[in-house]
Design a protein around this motif. Structure first.
Motif, PDB file in Angstrom:
ATOM      1  N   MET A 220      -5.634  -9.615 -26.717  1.00  0.00           N
ATOM      2  CA  MET A 220      -5.235 -10.892 -27.251  1.00  0.00           C
ATOM      3  C   MET A 220      -5.171 -11.933 -26.152  1.00  0.00           C
ATOM      4  O   MET A 220      -5.622 -13.045 -26.341  1.00  0.00           O
ATOM      5  N   PHE A 221      -4.552 -11.550 -25.026  1.00  0.00           N
ATOM      6  CA  PHE A 221      -4.403 -12.482 -23.915  1.00  0.00           C
ATOM      7  C   PHE A 221      -5.766 -12.981 -23.452  1.00  0.00           C
ATOM      8  O   PHE A 221      -5.976 -14.183 -23.281  1.00  0.00           O
TER       9      PHE A 221
ATOM     10  N   SER B  90      -9.352 -17.267 -30.948  1.00  0.00           N
ATOM     11  CA  SER B  90      -8.146 -16.507 -30.609  1.00  0.00           C
ATOM     12  C   SER B  90      -7.302 -16.262 -31.858  1.00  0.00           C
ATOM     13  O   SER B  90      -6.586 -15.270 -31.943  1.00  0.00           O
ATOM     14  N   GLU B  91      -7.421 -17.148 -32.825  1.00  0.00           N
ATOM     15  CA  GLU B  91      -6.651 -16.999 -34.060  1.00  0.00           C
ATOM     16  C   GLU B  91      -7.063 -15.744 -34.824  1.00  0.00           C
ATOM     17  O   GLU B  91      -6.214 -15.010 -35.324  1.00  0.00           O
ATOM     18  N   ALA B  92      -8.368 -15.497 -34.901  1.00  0.00           N
ATOM     19  CA  ALA B  92      -8.858 -14.319 -35.608  1.00  0.00           C
ATOM     20  C   ALA B  92      -8.385 -13.037 -34.928  1.00  0.00           C
ATOM     21  O   ALA B  92      -7.963 -12.086 -35.595  1.00  0.00           O
TER      22      ALA B  92
ATOM     23  N   ALA C 283      -5.818 -10.354 -36.557  1.00  0.00           N
ATOM     24  CA  ALA C 283      -6.272  -8.963 -36.689  1.00  0.00           C
ATOM     25  C   ALA C 283      -5.284  -8.011 -36.023  1.00  0.00           C
ATOM     26  O   ALA C 283      -4.967  -6.953 -36.581  1.00  0.00           O
ATOM     27  N   CYS C 284      -4.786  -8.381 -34.855  1.00  0.00           N
ATOM     28  CA  CYS C 284      -3.834  -7.518 -34.144  1.00  0.00           C
ATOM     29  C   CYS C 284      -2.514  -7.417 -34.886  1.00  0.00           C
ATOM     30  O   CYS C 284      -1.943  -6.329 -35.012  1.00  0.00           O
ATOM     31  N   VAL C 285      -2.030  -8.529 -35.405  1.00  0.00           N
ATOM     32  CA  VAL C 285      -0.781  -8.505 -36.182  1.00  0.00           C
ATOM     33  C   VAL C 285      -0.999  -7.715 -37.472  1.00  0.00           C
ATOM     34  O   VAL C 285      -0.140  -6.939 -37.881  1.00  0.00           O
ATOM     35  N   GLY C 286      -2.169  -7.884 -38.085  1.00  0.00           N
ATOM     36  CA  GLY C 286      -2.499  -7.134 -39.296  1.00  0.00           C
ATOM     37  C   GLY C 286      -2.580  -5.637 -39.061  1.00  0.00           C
ATOM     38  O   GLY C 286      -2.332  -4.849 -39.973  1.00  0.00           O
ATOM     39  N   CYS C 287      -2.894  -5.244 -37.826  1.00  0.00           N
ATOM     40  CA  CYS C 287      -2.965  -3.808 -37.478  1.00  0.00           C
ATOM     41  C   CYS C 287      -1.604  -3.248 -37.093  1.00  0.00           C
ATOM     42  O   CYS C 287      -1.494  -2.079 -36.722  1.00  0.00           O
ATOM     43  N   GLY C 288      -0.577  -4.076 -37.140  1.00  0.00           N
ATOM     44  CA  GLY C 288       0.768  -3.574 -36.911  1.00  0.00           C
ATOM     45  C   GLY C 288       1.408  -3.924 -35.578  1.00  0.00           C
ATOM     46  O   GLY C 288       2.521  -3.473 -35.297  1.00  0.00           O
ATOM     47  N   LEU C 289       0.750  -4.710 -34.730  1.00  0.00           N
ATOM     48  CA  LEU C 289       1.390  -5.111 -33.473  1.00  0.00           C
ATOM     49  C   LEU C 289       2.540  -6.073 -33.753  1.00  0.00           C
ATOM     50  O   LEU C 289       2.532  -6.790 -34.758  1.00  0.00           O
ATOM     51  N   ASP C 290       3.496  -6.093 -32.872  1.00  0.00           N
ATOM     52  CA  ASP C 290       4.670  -6.958 -33.010  1.00  0.00           C
ATOM     53  C   ASP C 290       4.241  -8.423 -33.062  1.00  0.00           C
ATOM     54  O   ASP C 290       3.596  -8.914 -32.129  1.00  0.00           O
TER      55      ASP C 290
END
Length: 138
Positions: free
Chosen positions: A1-2, A16-18, A22-29
């Motif tokens: 992400m960074f 960066s939004e996508a 995607a990362c939040v949708g996969c369960g990241l904090d």
């Protein structure tokens, strides 16, 4: 992400939004994801500011892809407003030009950094909050 946010913070065409969603949708904090993405995007933005601060128009056009036309548009937008206009550096097309122009104008790097961070953080936080709100409807 960074890294994706850093690249998107420069003038590279990257979303960066996508990656964030995607990362939040996969369960990241969500909070850590927003903070990481904001940090990367701010550092990418400071790269634009730094190149503007160097003041070499050929570098600005070649490495950042910011044209004289975009700088003129950003100059009209910034006229009389100062470093706090970095708050709007998240805007597509003109956002990078704002940062380059603030660098050319030798605006306070502290104020630019603070206002840019506020703008980018709010954008990412609202994006994630909206996405999570919509997600929980289903």
């Amino acid at each position: 992400m960074f890294l994706s946010a850093f690249l998107a913070g420069t003038v590279l065409p990257f979303s960066s939004e996508a990656v964030l969603l995607a990362c939040v949708g996969c369960g990241l904090d969500p909070v850590m994801s927003v903070l990481s993405t904001t940090a990367g995007n701010v550092l990418g933005g400071l790269t634009c500011y730094g190149i503007g601060h160097l003041g070499k128009m050929e570098w600005i056009e070649r490495y950042l892809g910011v044209s004289q036309r975009q700088l003129d548009r950003a100059a009209r937008f910034l006229h009389g407003r100062g470093a706090w206009m970095a708050l709007f550096s998240f805007l597509p097309v003109i956002g990078d030009a704002i940062l380059v122009l603030l660098g050319l104008m030798r605006a306070s790097v502290g104020v630019v950094s603070l206002s840019m961070t506020i703008g980018k953080l709010l954008r990412y936080a609202l994006l994630v909050a909206g996405a999570l709100g919509i997600y929980q409807l289903f």
